[in-house]
Design an enzyme around this catalytic site. Sequence first.
Site, PDB file in Angstrom:
ATOM      1  N   HIS A 152       0.605   3.933  -1.852  1.00  0.00           N
ATOM      2  CA  HIS A 152       1.758   3.323  -2.524  1.00  0.00           C
ATOM      3  C   HIS A 152       2.254   4.263  -3.616  1.00  0.00           C
ATOM      4  CE1 HIS A 152       0.334  -0.955  -1.212  1.00  0.00           C
ATOM      5  NE2 HIS A 152       0.569  -0.150  -0.202  1.00  0.00           N
ATOM      6  N   GLN A 169       0.233  -2.148   3.978  1.00  0.00           N
ATOM      7  CA  GLN A 169       0.744  -2.005   5.354  1.00  0.00           C
ATOM      8  C   GLN A 169       1.997  -2.875   5.540  1.00  0.00           C
ATOM      9  OE1 GLN A 169      -3.034  -2.586   5.172  1.00  0.00           O
ATOM     10  NE2 GLN A 169      -2.877  -0.423   4.661  1.00  0.00           N
ATOM     11  N   LYS A 194       6.685  -0.775  -1.174  1.00  0.00           N
ATOM     12  CA  LYS A 194       6.021  -1.904  -1.852  1.00  0.00           C
ATOM     13  C   LYS A 194       5.528  -1.503  -3.250  1.00  0.00           C
ATOM     14  CE  LYS A 194       3.130  -2.065   1.592  1.00  0.00           C
ATOM     15  NZ  LYS A 194       3.778  -1.131   2.534  1.00  0.00           N
TER      16      LYS A 194
HETATM   17  P1  GDP Z   1       4.598   1.728   0.226  1.00  0.00           P
HETATM   18  O1  GDP Z   1       3.401   2.151   1.001  1.00  0.00           O
HETATM   19  O2  GDP Z   1       5.292   0.543   0.823  1.00  0.00           O
HETATM   20  O3  GDP Z   1       4.329   1.539  -1.236  1.00  0.00           O
HETATM   21  O4  GDP Z   1       5.662   2.938   0.347  1.00  0.00           O
HETATM   22  P2  GDP Z   1       5.321   4.515   0.233  1.00  0.00           P
HETATM   23  O5  GDP Z   1       5.121   4.856  -1.185  1.00  0.00           O
HETATM   24  O6  GDP Z   1       4.290   4.908   1.201  1.00  0.00           O
HETATM   25  O7  GDP Z   1       6.683   5.122   0.787  1.00  0.00           O
HETATM   26  C1  GDP Z   1       7.899   4.801   0.228  1.00  0.00           C
HETATM   27  C2  GDP Z   1       8.608   6.101  -0.195  1.00  0.00           C
HETATM   28  O8  GDP Z   1       9.935   5.824  -0.550  1.00  0.00           O
HETATM   29  C3  GDP Z   1       7.986   6.717  -1.445  1.00  0.00           C
HETATM   30  O9  GDP Z   1       8.151   8.099  -1.386  1.00  0.00           O
HETATM   31  C4  GDP Z   1       8.826   6.114  -2.581  1.00  0.00           C
HETATM   32  O10 GDP Z   1       8.824   6.927  -3.741  1.00  0.00           O
HETATM   33  C5  GDP Z   1      10.167   6.092  -1.932  1.00  0.00           C
HETATM   34  N1  GDP Z   1      11.089   5.041  -2.363  1.00  0.00           N
HETATM   35  C6  GDP Z   1      10.872   3.737  -2.612  1.00  0.00           C
HETATM   36  N2  GDP Z   1      12.038   3.085  -2.821  1.00  0.00           N
HETATM   37  C7  GDP Z   1      13.009   4.021  -2.708  1.00  0.00           C
HETATM   38  C8  GDP Z   1      14.440   3.990  -2.778  1.00  0.00           C
HETATM   39  O11 GDP Z   1      15.055   2.939  -2.984  1.00  0.00           O
HETATM   40  N3  GDP Z   1      15.093   5.178  -2.578  1.00  0.00           N
HETATM   41  C9  GDP Z   1      14.437   6.351  -2.341  1.00  0.00           C
HETATM   42  N4  GDP Z   1      15.156   7.455  -2.189  1.00  0.00           N
HETATM   43  N5  GDP Z   1      13.108   6.407  -2.252  1.00  0.00           N
HETATM   44  C10 GDP Z   1      12.411   5.261  -2.429  1.00  0.00           C
HETATM   45  P1  IMO Z   2       1.004   1.278   3.236  1.00  0.00           P
HETATM   46  O1  IMO Z   2       0.276   0.216   2.464  1.00  0.00           O
HETATM   47  C1  IMO Z   2       1.981   3.028   7.108  1.00  0.00           C
HETATM   48  C2  IMO Z   2      -1.043   2.692  10.248  1.00  0.00           C
HETATM   49  C3  IMO Z   2      -1.683   3.965  10.752  1.00  0.00           C
HETATM   50  C4  IMO Z   2      -1.950   3.570  12.184  1.00  0.00           C
HETATM   51  C5  IMO Z   2      -2.343   2.105  12.072  1.00  0.00           C
HETATM   52  C6  IMO Z   2      -3.843   1.858  12.036  1.00  0.00           C
HETATM   53  O2  IMO Z   2       1.138   2.570   2.520  1.00  0.00           O
HETATM   54  O3  IMO Z   2       2.294   0.747   3.770  1.00  0.00           O
HETATM   55  P2  IMO Z   2      -5.702   2.219  10.151  1.00  0.00           P
HETATM   56  O4  IMO Z   2      -6.119   3.469   9.432  1.00  0.00           O
HETATM   57  O5  IMO Z   2      -5.219   1.139   9.264  1.00  0.00           O
HETATM   58  O6  IMO Z   2      -6.721   1.728  11.129  1.00  0.00           O
HETATM   59  O7  IMO Z   2      -4.450   2.701  11.060  1.00  0.00           O
HETATM   60  O8  IMO Z   2      -1.756   1.642  10.866  1.00  0.00           O
HETATM   61  N1  IMO Z   2      -1.126   2.478   8.775  1.00  0.00           N
HETATM   62  C7  IMO Z   2      -0.091   2.605   7.943  1.00  0.00           C
HETATM   63  N2  IMO Z   2       1.172   3.028   8.170  1.00  0.00           N
HETATM   64  N3  IMO Z   2       1.622   2.599   5.877  1.00  0.00           N
HETATM   65  C8  IMO Z   2       0.373   2.151   5.634  1.00  0.00           C
HETATM   66  O9  IMO Z   2       0.010   1.598   4.466  1.00  0.00           O
HETATM   67  C9  IMO Z   2      -0.574   2.182   6.686  1.00  0.00           C
HETATM   68  N4  IMO Z   2      -1.876   1.843   6.787  1.00  0.00           N
HETATM   69  C10 IMO Z   2      -2.196   2.015   8.082  1.00  0.00           C
HETATM   70  O10 IMO Z   2      -0.808   5.063  10.660  1.00  0.00           O
HETATM   71  O11 IMO Z   2      -0.756   3.620  12.924  1.00  0.00           O
HETATM   72 MG    MG Z   3       2.640   3.850   1.962  1.00  0.00          MG
END
Ligand code: GDP
Ligand code: IMO
Ligand code: MG
Length: 424
Positions: free
Chosen positions: A41, A225, A16
Site C-alpha cells: 500500500h 487485495q 487503498k
Molecule cells: P493499494 O495496494 O490499493 O494501496 O494501491 P498501490 O499503492 O499498490 O497502488 C496504487 C498506486 O497508485 C500507487 O502508486 C499510488 O501512489 C497511486 N495512486 C493512488 N491514487 C492515485 C491517484 O488518484 N492518482 C495517481 N496518479 N496515482 C494514485
Molecule cells: P494490495 O493490497 C495486487 C495477487 C497476486 C496473485 C494473486 C495471489 O496491494 O492491493 P498471493 O501472493 O496472495 O497468493 O497471490 O493475488 N495479489 C495482489 N495483486 N495487489 C495486492 O495487494 C495483491 N496481493 C496478492 O499477484 O495474482
Molecule cells: Mg498494492
Amino acid sequence: MPNSIVIGSQWGDEGKGKIVDFLTETADVVVRAQGGNNAGHTVISAGKKYVLHLMPSGILWPDKLNVIGNGVVIDPMGLLTEIDGLEEKGVSVASDRLKISNRAHITMPYHREMDAYNELQRGDGKIGTTKRGIGPTYGDKVDRTGFRLHDLVGDPTIFAERYYEKAQQCNVIFEAAGLEPIDAEATGKQLIAAGERLAPYTADTVEVLHNELRSGKTFLFEGAQGTYLDIDQGTYPFVTSSNTISAGACTGSGIPPHAIDEVIGVAKAYTTRVGAGPFPTGDEALSDRFHNMGREFGATTGRKRRCGWLDMVLLRYSAMVNGVSRWAITNVDGLDELEEIPICTRYEVNGKQVTLPPAPIAEFESAKPILETMPGWQEDTTGCRSYDELPANARAYLDRIEVETGAQVGFVGVGPDREQTIIR
Ligand code: GDP
Ligand code: IMO
Ligand code: MG
C-alpha cells in the site's frame, strides 16, 4: 466520521493505502483484518513515500491506534523489517500505537518455500503469486495445523519442538523436488528472537477493539487485495487465500457487522491486474502507455501490472457483495490525455450478454467485453481540489459509474498525494 470499511473493488492496487491515509485524519483506530505482506500500500505523506505491507496505513498519523487483527497472516521477520524501516524514516512504531492479535496465524519460512514449490508444480497454470507464503499459511490455518502468534510468544520450547517437526515434514517434499531444505534450527531461532521483539505488541485485540468501541472511538478498516482476488467471490483459482470483501473486516477483527456504518469501495478509473487470470478489458496498448509514463508497477514485487479499461461488470458485482455505500475513484488523472475512453458495461459469454461476472473460470476467460466509448476531457486534473473543478466530461464519466452500479461517488483521486483527493 462513521465506522468505515475501505475495500478494493477490482484486482488490488486500487489506491487503498492512499485513501486510508487520507481518511485516518478523522478516525481513531485503523485495522487490517486479512491478507499478509502480499499487500503493498503506497502512501505519500509530507513528500515522503512509504510502501506498507502488513502495517496499517494509519501508522503515519502520530496519535492513532493501529491494529493487525486475527485474520491477518504475519511473517514475523517481514513485519520487523517493516517496523525498522519505518523507525528509520522517523515514524514511531511504539507498542502503544500498534497492537497485533495473538490469534493471527504466522507465515513460516517453509510457507514461503512451499508457495514457490506450488507455483512450480502448477506449470502453465501458475497463479503468479507474490511468493510471500500466503496460500500455504491460510492452507495450514484451515487445515488446523497452523501456528498462531500466541504460540510463538508463549512458550519458546514448545514452539521450537512443533516447528522443527513441521519444518522436517516440509523438507521431505522440498528435497524430493530437488529444492533447498529449510534450515529448521537456524530459522527456528530467528523466529523465537522475532517473537521476543513482537511480544510487547501482541494482545487480545478483540478485547482491545471492543474497549475502543465502547468508549465511542471511530474505526477505519483497511482492506488488502481486491474483490476479484477474494477466495469466494473472485476469479477462482486466480485469487488470494483470504476474504478480501467487506465481510472479511468482521471475521478478521472480531468486530460485529452491526458496528459498521459504511463501506467505501476503492476503484481505479481504469482496471489493473498483476499476476495470472482472466482480465476481459485488458489492453496492451493501454498497459504500454501507463508503463511508459512510469505508472503501474507492483508495489510489492515490482512486476508490471496489466492494464485495461474500466469494467462496470466488475464494479456492479463489487457494489453488491461489499455493500458499497460510496466509491473512491482513484487515478482519474491517468486518463487525462485520452481523446476517447472505452468503458465496458456488459460481457458476451457463450453468445449471450451478461451484466454480472460468470462463476466458471473458463467463461470468465472467454468473456468478450462489450465496450462503448465516452468522450475524454483532455485537461490536466491533477490540480483540481473540488468536484466542480473537474472537467465536465470527467464528471460525466464518474456519473456513469453511479448509474451502472447504483452507488455514489464520494471521493475522487487526481494524483498520488494526500491533498490530491477530492471529497464530493
Ligand atoms: P493499494 O495496494 O490499493 O494501496 O494501491 P498501490 O499503492 O499498490 O497502488 C496504487 C498506486 O497508485 C500507487 O502508486 C499510488 O501512489 C497511486 N495512486 C493512488 N491514487 C492515485 C491517484 O488518484 N492518482 C495517481 N496518479 N496515482 C494514485
Ligand atoms: P494490495 O493490497 C495486487 C495477487 C497476486 C496473485 C494473486 C495471489 O496491494 O492491493 P498471493 O501472493 O496472495 O497468493 O497471490 O493475488 N495479489 C495482489 N495483486 N495487489 C495486492 O495487494 C495483491 N496481493 C496478492 O499477484 O495474482
Ligand atoms: Mg498494492
